[in-house]
Design a protein around this motif. Structure first.
Motif, mmCIF file in Angstrom:
data_model
loop_
_atom_site.group_PDB
_atom_site.id
_atom_site.type_symbol
_atom_site.label_atom_id
_atom_site.label_comp_id
_atom_site.label_asym_id
_atom_site.label_seq_id
_atom_site.Cartn_x
_atom_site.Cartn_y
_atom_site.Cartn_z
ATOM 1 N N GLU A 64 -11.882 3.719 -8.237
ATOM 2 C CA GLU A 64 -11.065 4.918 -8.084
ATOM 3 C C GLU A 64 -9.764 4.582 -7.340
ATOM 4 O OE1 GLU A 64 -11.869 8.654 -8.758
ATOM 5 O OE2 GLU A 64 -12.583 7.328 -10.322
ATOM 6 N N GLU A 65 -9.924 3.839 -6.239
ATOM 7 C CA GLU A 65 -8.770 3.571 -5.366
ATOM 8 C C GLU A 65 -7.765 2.614 -6.016
ATOM 9 O OE1 GLU A 65 -9.921 2.315 -1.429
ATOM 10 O OE2 GLU A 65 -7.950 1.408 -1.059
ATOM 11 N N LYS A 66 -8.269 1.605 -6.649
ATOM 12 C CA LYS A 66 -7.355 0.564 -7.145
ATOM 13 C C LYS A 66 -6.894 0.824 -8.570
ATOM 14 C CE LYS A 66 -7.868 -2.213 -3.544
ATOM 15 N NZ LYS A 66 -9.200 -2.239 -3.028
ATOM 16 N N VAL A 67 -7.680 1.542 -9.337
ATOM 17 C CA VAL A 67 -7.388 1.618 -10.767
ATOM 18 C C VAL A 67 -7.123 3.045 -11.267
ATOM 19 C CG1 VAL A 67 -8.264 1.026 -13.071
ATOM 20 C CG2 VAL A 67 -8.860 -0.418 -11.108
ATOM 21 N N ARG A 68 -8.151 3.902 -11.206
ATOM 22 C CA ARG A 68 -8.013 5.181 -11.912
ATOM 23 C C ARG A 68 -7.032 6.140 -11.230
ATOM 24 N NH1 ARG A 68 -9.681 10.363 -12.889
ATOM 25 N NH2 ARG A 68 -10.521 10.480 -10.786
ATOM 26 N N LEU A 69 -7.186 6.323 -9.906
ATOM 27 C CA LEU A 69 -6.313 7.307 -9.247
ATOM 28 C C LEU A 69 -4.838 6.918 -9.305
ATOM 29 C CD1 LEU A 69 -8.615 8.371 -6.260
ATOM 30 C CD2 LEU A 69 -7.920 9.793 -8.191
ATOM 31 N N PRO A 70 -4.486 5.641 -9.054
ATOM 32 C CA PRO A 70 -3.059 5.298 -9.179
ATOM 33 C C PRO A 70 -2.522 5.580 -10.588
ATOM 34 C CG PRO A 70 -4.254 3.526 -8.073
ATOM 35 C CD PRO A 70 -5.279 4.506 -8.534
ATOM 36 N N PHE A 71 -3.351 5.309 -11.606
ATOM 37 C CA PHE A 71 -2.923 5.587 -12.981
ATOM 38 C C PHE A 71 -2.661 7.083 -13.163
ATOM 39 C CE2 PHE A 71 -3.668 6.837 -17.344
ATOM 40 C CZ PHE A 71 -3.007 5.873 -18.093
ATOM 41 N N ILE A 72 -3.600 7.911 -12.684
ATOM 42 C CA ILE A 72 -3.470 9.366 -12.847
ATOM 43 C C ILE A 72 -2.220 9.876 -12.133
ATOM 44 C CG2 ILE A 72 -4.543 11.603 -12.190
ATOM 45 C CD1 ILE A 72 -5.997 10.317 -14.488
ATOM 46 N N VAL A 73 -2.031 9.426 -10.888
ATOM 47 C CA VAL A 73 -0.889 9.921 -10.110
ATOM 48 C C VAL A 73 0.420 9.605 -10.835
ATOM 49 C CG1 VAL A 73 0.399 9.608 -7.957
ATOM 50 C CG2 VAL A 73 -2.090 9.860 -7.884
ATOM 51 N N GLU A 74 0.541 8.381 -11.314
ATOM 52 C CA GLU A 74 1.785 7.997 -11.978
ATOM 53 C C GLU A 74 1.964 8.755 -13.300
ATOM 54 O OE1 GLU A 74 2.337 3.741 -12.465
ATOM 55 O OE2 GLU A 74 3.874 4.160 -13.978
ATOM 56 N N SER A 75 0.901 8.774 -14.085
ATOM 57 C CA SER A 75 0.999 9.397 -15.402
ATOM 58 C C SER A 75 1.240 10.912 -15.293
ATOM 59 C CB SER A 75 -0.290 9.112 -16.173
ATOM 60 O OG SER A 75 -0.476 10.057 -17.184
ATOM 61 N N GLU B 182 -2.667 16.162 -9.993
ATOM 62 C CA GLU B 182 -1.828 15.077 -9.472
ATOM 63 C C GLU B 182 -1.864 15.063 -7.943
ATOM 64 O OE1 GLU B 182 1.669 13.161 -7.828
ATOM 65 O OE2 GLU B 182 1.351 15.309 -7.795
ATOM 66 N N LYS B 183 -1.713 16.259 -7.355
ATOM 67 C CA LYS B 183 -1.661 16.302 -5.887
ATOM 68 C C LYS B 183 -3.039 16.016 -5.285
ATOM 69 C CE LYS B 183 0.506 18.851 -2.146
ATOM 70 N NZ LYS B 183 1.220 20.073 -1.789
ATOM 71 N N ARG B 184 -4.071 16.540 -5.931
ATOM 72 C CA ARG B 184 -5.421 16.254 -5.432
ATOM 73 C C ARG B 184 -5.682 14.745 -5.486
ATOM 74 N NH1 ARG B 184 -9.374 18.354 -9.310
ATOM 75 N NH2 ARG B 184 -9.013 16.334 -10.267
ATOM 76 N N ARG C 28 -10.891 -3.313 -18.315
ATOM 77 C CA ARG C 28 -10.470 -2.692 -19.569
ATOM 78 C C ARG C 28 -9.646 -1.413 -19.354
ATOM 79 N NH1 ARG C 28 -11.866 -4.446 -24.056
ATOM 80 N NH2 ARG C 28 -11.349 -2.433 -24.955
ATOM 81 N N ALA C 29 -9.428 -1.074 -18.087
ATOM 82 C CA ALA C 29 -8.776 0.207 -17.776
ATOM 83 C C ALA C 29 -7.419 0.404 -18.454
ATOM 84 C CB ALA C 29 -8.640 0.380 -16.267
ATOM 85 N N PRO C 30 -6.541 -0.607 -18.489
ATOM 86 C CA PRO C 30 -5.214 -0.319 -19.057
ATOM 87 C C PRO C 30 -5.306 0.251 -20.466
ATOM 88 C CG PRO C 30 -5.274 -2.503 -18.053
ATOM 89 C CD PRO C 30 -6.673 -1.984 -18.007
#
Ligand code: ASP
Length: 728
Positions: free
Chosen positions: A292-303, A336-338, A393-395
């Motif tokens: 969550e910390e390294k992969v999914r949440l940063p992706f969500i915030v940016e996207s 995004e904010k959450r 495989r996240a990207p």
């Protein structure tokens, strides 16, 4: 409500995690715990300050509080009159308010009030559910698992069995909706039966300058001055059965409704919430938290930040477009904010490290016994391997998911392709949303989305996602996708084609396409559907991988719960409460402030004075002038909080909530409505991973503000009377 089978696990009191958060070891006055209905009888409610018995809240044989609670789409609501009037959040009714709005009738900007029943407006796509019964079906669900199944087969077998049990229950209880919920992954499954009311109408929504005061700037923050409430009404056929909208329909008569207490609540009062919290991940491992910390949440915030900016640009200067896109922007901004709050919390509090330390203790316990070691020794490695593969495989996987989510037109094209294929299978084999019993509702949701299509911004979103995917290393990309994103030109050409001649915006086209067989679909010329069809094998491949992972995790987490229980029994006595999963839960806390940082104390009530002080006259801080006038005249009716000499607007309390608790009634110790829950503080976004008394605070609109706005500001005295509010 009827309870079919007794409770399935024991919870006497819950526990509080002591993280030594910024407050430095606050004493827990409230507890973690979103308790399932089955457990209410086991809680010592008196010790927790309630003046209600467990039977008052939940009773198999006579009306009880739970009969007054409903699920309103993804939110919660509560009945407040015998005539099906319900209260929920403005942000929960937002989709309906937006759909019903146009530049001439701008209910988002100006609010909406039905002066009598005939003026109430049908809320398209809205349903209201009331939990009617539940049954532990763990043994039945898990009976289909055999040792020689591979993981994907295991997932499929469990899902098929869940659907079969739902189908059987819906036959047993005609007109009801049944759902099997996973309480503990791979371990506990409960079948819930719901009354599903399909005619829901908008009764009163204040303008956004009240209902969404502070907008995204104030969202997830305290102090807060948002009047985030709306009234809706549930309707049924004259014989009382749930029915689609019809002028013949009559108000639904709930078995129970909540009395409204216009005196509200005071600091330190005990409050409880009943509601439908969506998802938490409190039992997930450190490896999940790292993902969550390294992969999914940063992706969500940016996207999501990009998507919001794209939609805002599209709506600038054109109110009709702005209205079309309002609901999506709001929901993207909320997530995004959450996600930003969660990311910050994970980093600052070093959650993954803490959880890894807890896991080391558990591993030592496992290793200390040869039998345990044999059975559970590799648990954390197995789970960790799944999340490691997901990270790798996240990207491509996150990109593929975004392809469908960020472009509603692509989302609909994918739905059509999937519907054609899924509907070939027997109903219990289908993916969620495609079973015969729910398909009409799924179709309606997509057809409703057509009204808000905006091809220029949709195209930008698809281009953004495809460009992102073009940067993914080639060996990760599935075949067709690799060709599509091969060059900037190929992307461009595809988009030109797709947005020029597709018929995806026509309802008739949707219905004709759904009716096709897979062979006929191959002949279709529509470029959007062709694109979805082209990508379908890639998406199926990803789904197969998901099922394989789910099967692995299902088995591993099932084992983890078993050994954790053993460990807790022998050490701390700590008890496992199931993660939120969209089923009915009870949580208890107190009205209280908190200390988010050194030397800062946040008090539990805000006031109209504070609201006016914040009001600049510019959105989203533009309180209606009538609020200022009534305040200047100190015309508070009976809704003043004496110690504040003001009407309280919002309040803060230490219950355990998450998304889906939006609209949950805030109930006092005697079972009366004193507020409506709508948010959490920024620090409490991390709640989804771990609750802590130091930072976990929920936010509700005070009932006195609700009543003051309804009666005094908008003159809806008929609603106050319908609720039987005592104004003496
Ligand atoms: N405002 C929140 C939401 O809609 C409610 C919560 O998560 O506490 O997601």
């Amino acid at each position: 409500m009827k309870m079919i089978v007794p409770a399935y696990y024991l919870l006497r009191s819950a526990w509080a995690l002591v993280f030594g958060f910024l407050v430095g070891g606050a004493v827990a006055a409230a507890d973690e715990g979103m308790f399932p209905v089955s457990e209410i009888g086991r809680l010592d409610l008196r010790a927790r300050g309630l003046e209600l018995s467990a039977e008052d809240i939940f009773n198999a044989d006579r009306p009880c509080l739970i009969d007054a609670i409903c699920r309103v789409n993804g939110c919660t609501g509560a009945f407040v009159s015998p005539e099906g009037l319900l209260i929920t959040n403005h942000h929960c009714a937002y989709g309906a308010i937006q759909t019903l709005s146009n530049p001439e009738h701008d209910y988002l900007a100006n609010g909406f009030l039905a002066c009598h029943r005939g003026e109430e407006l049908p809320a398209p796509g809205y349903t209201v559910r009331i939990t009617e019964s539940f049954e532990d079906v763990s043994a039945k669900v898990l009976s289909v698992v055999t040792p020689n199944m591979n993981f994907a087969e295991r997932t499929r077998a469990i899902q098929r069995q869940q659907r079969a049990l739902e189908q059987e229950a819906e036959t047993r209880y005609p007109g009801r909706r049944a759902e099997v919920a996973e309480m503990f992954v791979g371990e506990r499954y409960v079948l819930f039966v719901y009354v599903n009311v399909k005619d829901v109408r908008l009764v009163f929504a204040p303008p956004s300058s009240i209902g969404n005061f502070g907008g995204d700037i104030d969202n997830w923050e305290w102090p807060r001055h948002t009047g985030d409430f709306s009234f809706m009404r549930a309707y049924v056929a004259p014989d009382g059965s749930p029915a689609e909208y019809s002028t013949e329909n009559v108000p639904f008569r709930p078995k129970r409704y909540l009395p409204v207490n216009p005196r509200g609540t005071q600091e330190n009062d005990v409050v409880m919430l009943l509601g439908y919290p969506g998802r938490t991940a409190r039992h997930n491992t450190a490896s999940f938290l790292s993902y969550e910390e390294k992969v999914r949440l940063p992706f969500i915030v940016e996207s999501y930040a990009w998507q919001i900016a794209n939609l805002q640009r599209a709506g600038a200067g054109d109110r009709a477009v702005e209205l079309k896109l309002a609901s999506r922007i709001k929901s993207l901004a909320n997530t995004e904010k959450r996600s930003r709050g969660q990311l910050q919390g994970l980093q600052r509090l070093r959650f993954a490290e803490r959880r890894a330390a807890e896991e080391r203790d558990l591993q030592a316990f496992i290793d200390a016994d040869p039998q345990r070691r044999e059975k559970y020794g590799r648990l954390f490695d197995e789970i960790g391997a799944v999340y490691a593969e997901m990270s790798q495989r996240a990207p491509v996987e996150l990109g593929l998911r975004q392809l469908i989510a960020a472009s509603p037109m692509m989302g609909l094209a994918h739905f059509l392709v999937e519907a054609v294929h899924e509907r070939q299978k027997p109903t219990v084999e289908r993916e969620r949303g495609f079973g015969d019993n729910v398909f009409a509702q799924t179709r309606e949701r997509f057809v409703l989305s057509q009204k808000d299509f905006h091809p220029p911004s949709d195209r930008e979103a698809l281009a953004y996602t495809l460009q992102g995917l073009s940067r993914v290393p080639g060996d990760l990309l599935p075949r067709r996708l690799r060709e599509i994103v091969a060059s900037a030109e190929s992307i461009h050409q595809l988009l030109d084609d797709v947005y020029q001649s597709s018929e995806i915006h026509r309802v008739e086209f949707v219905d004709q396409t759904i009716a096709l067989k897979p062979e006929q679909l191959k002949e279709i010329r529509d470029p959007f559907v062709r694109l979805a069809l082209d990508l379908y094998p890639d998406l199926l491949e990803m789904r197969e991988r998901d099922k394989e992972r789910e099967g692995r995790l299902n088995r591993a987490y099932g084992d983890l719960f078993a050994v954790k229980r053993e460990f807790y029994t022998q050490t701390s006595g700590r008890i496992l409460v199931p993660d939120a999963n969209g089923t009915l839960r009870l949580t208890i806390g107190r009205v209280e402030g908190y200390r988010p940082a050194d030397a800062i104390y946040k008090a539990p009530f805000t006031t109209v004075r504070g609201l006016l002080a914040k009001s600049t006259g510019h959105e989203p801080f533009a309180a209606p002038s009538r609020v200022a006038e009534l305040y200047a005249a100190r015309d508070f009716g009976t809704y003043q909080k004496d110690d504040l000499q003001d009407v309280p607007v919002a309040m803060l309390y230490s219950t355990d909530t998450t998304g889906g608790n939006s609209g949950s009634p805030v109930i006092n110790a005697r079972g009366e409505l004193v507020g409506v829950n709508f948010d959490r503080t920024f620090e409490a976004t991390i709640n989804d991973f771990a609750w802590d008394h130091g930072y976990s605070r929920s936010i509700g609109v005070d009932i006195r503000f609700v009543l003051w706005i309804t009666e005094k500001v908008y003159g809806a005295a008929h609603l106050i009377e319908e609720m039987g509010v005592n104004r003496d």
